[in-house]
Design a protein around this motif. Structure first.
Motif, PDB file in Angstrom:
ATOM      1  N   HIS A  84    -139.419 -35.331  20.317  1.00  0.00           N
ATOM      2  CA  HIS A  84    -139.311 -35.212  18.867  1.00  0.00           C
ATOM      3  C   HIS A  84    -138.008 -34.563  18.417  1.00  0.00           C
ATOM      4  N   ARG A  85    -137.091 -34.315  19.342  1.00  0.00           N
ATOM      5  CA  ARG A  85    -135.900 -33.537  18.993  1.00  0.00           C
ATOM      6  C   ARG A  85    -134.805 -34.359  18.323  1.00  0.00           C
ATOM      7  N   ASP A  86    -134.759 -35.640  18.559  1.00  0.00           N
ATOM      8  CA  ASP A  86    -133.683 -36.474  18.014  1.00  0.00           C
ATOM      9  C   ASP A  86    -133.986 -36.804  16.557  1.00  0.00           C
ATOM     10  N   ILE A  87    -133.268 -36.163  15.636  1.00  0.00           N
ATOM     11  CA  ILE A  87    -133.510 -36.313  14.203  1.00  0.00           C
ATOM     12  C   ILE A  87    -132.250 -36.907  13.563  1.00  0.00           C
ATOM     13  N   VAL A 175    -133.490 -44.838  19.409  1.00  0.00           N
ATOM     14  CA  VAL A 175    -134.423 -44.761  18.291  1.00  0.00           C
ATOM     15  C   VAL A 175    -134.774 -43.299  18.073  1.00  0.00           C
ATOM     16  N   PRO A 176    -134.486 -42.737  16.902  1.00  0.00           N
ATOM     17  CA  PRO A 176    -134.764 -41.318  16.667  1.00  0.00           C
ATOM     18  C   PRO A 176    -136.255 -41.059  16.515  1.00  0.00           C
ATOM     19  N   ALA A 177    -136.615 -39.796  16.654  1.00  0.00           N
ATOM     20  CA  ALA A 177    -138.003 -39.413  16.420  1.00  0.00           C
ATOM     21  C   ALA A 177    -138.314 -39.357  14.933  1.00  0.00           C
ATOM     22  N   VAL A 203    -141.464 -43.970  13.872  1.00  0.00           N
ATOM     23  CA  VAL A 203    -140.415 -43.024  13.476  1.00  0.00           C
ATOM     24  C   VAL A 203    -140.868 -42.288  12.226  1.00  0.00           C
ATOM     25  N   ALA A 204    -140.896 -40.971  12.281  1.00  0.00           N
ATOM     26  CA  ALA A 204    -141.280 -40.190  11.110  1.00  0.00           C
ATOM     27  C   ALA A 204    -140.219 -40.336  10.030  1.00  0.00           C
ATOM     28  N   ALA A 221    -143.942 -39.175   6.196  1.00  0.00           N
ATOM     29  CA  ALA A 221    -144.741 -40.318   6.645  1.00  0.00           C
ATOM     30  C   ALA A 221    -144.499 -40.496   8.133  1.00  0.00           C
ATOM     31  N   ALA A 222    -145.552 -40.385   8.920  1.00  0.00           N
ATOM     32  CA  ALA A 222    -145.401 -40.449  10.375  1.00  0.00           C
ATOM     33  C   ALA A 222    -146.164 -41.596  11.007  1.00  0.00           C
ATOM     34  N   ALA A 223    -146.961 -42.308  10.231  1.00  0.00           N
ATOM     35  CA  ALA A 223    -147.764 -43.400  10.790  1.00  0.00           C
ATOM     36  C   ALA A 223    -147.998 -44.442   9.704  1.00  0.00           C
TER      37      ALA A 223
END
Length: 326
Positions: A84-87, A175-177, A203-204, A221-223
């Motif tokens: 989840h670190r890649d923003i 692909v970022p988190a 992707v959130a 929005a995460a889903a």
């Protein structure tokens, strides 16, 4: 008893001539009737300093504290999971720079991007496919999304407080988190339509924008099925009798005089709200109460930094109206 340490924000105070009282994380006070239990032993157990000898009365009291939600197992590890670190950060540097600083301090690896960089992330709309494809209109929206003048096509340089273009070891097409888009102004029509499909790719998706002296922090929005920017716009139009005026304000043009300039405290406050939402999502931290984070629109008065919360729900799909016969 597996849990005996007071949760963060919960405290016990000795009240003269009235015994012990608990101050909850919400700031309320309740009396504690300890019965035959030893107050000092109870406080020692609640502070986490000792487990003590087995005691039925103490166990009863600790069970009551636990049932009320006032106890935890111990200090919670809030480290960001590697996945989840890649923003990815887009938009106005006045907001993305303090946000990047907050995220790095929390353990994330933010990197800056432009709208055209989302073409490899956003799924194809047709057929519910999750494959990537170029998204029309994103590249043209870059100036408005970044806060740069329309004739400035250069990339903003990296600085000590700016998110790097990519975290070390991160592939350019990774692909970022999560994707965060911050606008220091109203949202141009259709700008976020493609990005609303990010949750379909896992992707959130988090965003904020400013309208005059008011800023809106939209729900994360995460889903699939979470609240999107299109849902927020539809709900806001439905909730106000000035829906025509609001729609005209969004679409422009707008005539203004002295510009609204975000102060450092105002920008920092917005960035802190966004960083907190992302941290709680990434670390699965418990929600402190109030409206659920993924069903909550927050409005910030940038003059006083007052934050108000408003519930917002997804807008269900509606079948198109059938054509008229004849």
């Amino acid at each position: 008893m597996s849990r005996s340490q007071l949760a963060s924000g919960v405290e016990i105070v000795a009240v003269p001539e009235r015994g012990l009282a608990v101050r909850t994380a919400d700031g309320e006070f309740f009396s504690v009737r300890t019965g035959d239990a030893d107050d000092s032993a109870l406080l020692s157990r609640l502070s986490g300093r000792s487990t003590g000898e087995p005691d039925a009365e103490l166990d009863r009291l600790l069970g009551a504290f636990d049932g009320a939600g006032y106890l935890v197992d111990g200090p919670r590890d809030a480290e960001w999971p590697a996945g989840h670190r890649d923003i990815l950060l887009l938009g106005s540097p006045v907001l993305t720079e303090p946000l990047a600083a907050f995220l790095r301090a929390s353990g994330a690896e933010p990197r800056s991007a432009g709208p055209d960089d989302l073409a490899d992330v956003i799924p194809v709309a047709s057929g519910g496919s999750t494959g990537a494809a170029p998204v029309a209109g994103l590249a043209d929206a870059a100036p408005a999304a970044s806060g740069r003048p329309a004739d400035d096509t250069s990339r903003a340089h990296d600085g000590p407080d700016r998110a790097p273009r990519a975290a070390p070891g991160t592939p350019a097409d990774a692909v970022p988190a999560a994707v965060v888009w911050c606008l220091d102004g109203p949202v141009p029509g259709g700008l976020w339509d493609a990005a609303d499909r990010l949750p379909e790719r896992g992707v959130a998706w988090l965003r904020c924008h400013r309208e005059g002296w008011q800023a809106c922090v939209e729900p994360l929005a995460a889903a699939p099925g979470d609240v999107t920017s299109a849902h927020v716009r539809a709900r806001r139009l439905a909730a106000t009798p000035a829906h025509r005026e609001l729609a005209a304000y969004w679409s422009g043009p707008r005539t203004s005089g002295a510009p609204v300039q975000l102060t450092a405290p105002a920008a920092g406050s917005l960035a802190a709200l966004l960083a907190d939402d992302l941290t709680r999502w990434a670390t699965d931290a418990p929600h402190p109460g109030g409206l659920p984070a993924r069903r909550r629109l927050r409005r910030v008065d940038l003059r006083t930094l007052t934050v108000t919360e408003h519930p917002v729900l997804p807008v269900p799909d509606v079948a198109p109206m059938p054509g008229k016969a004849g």
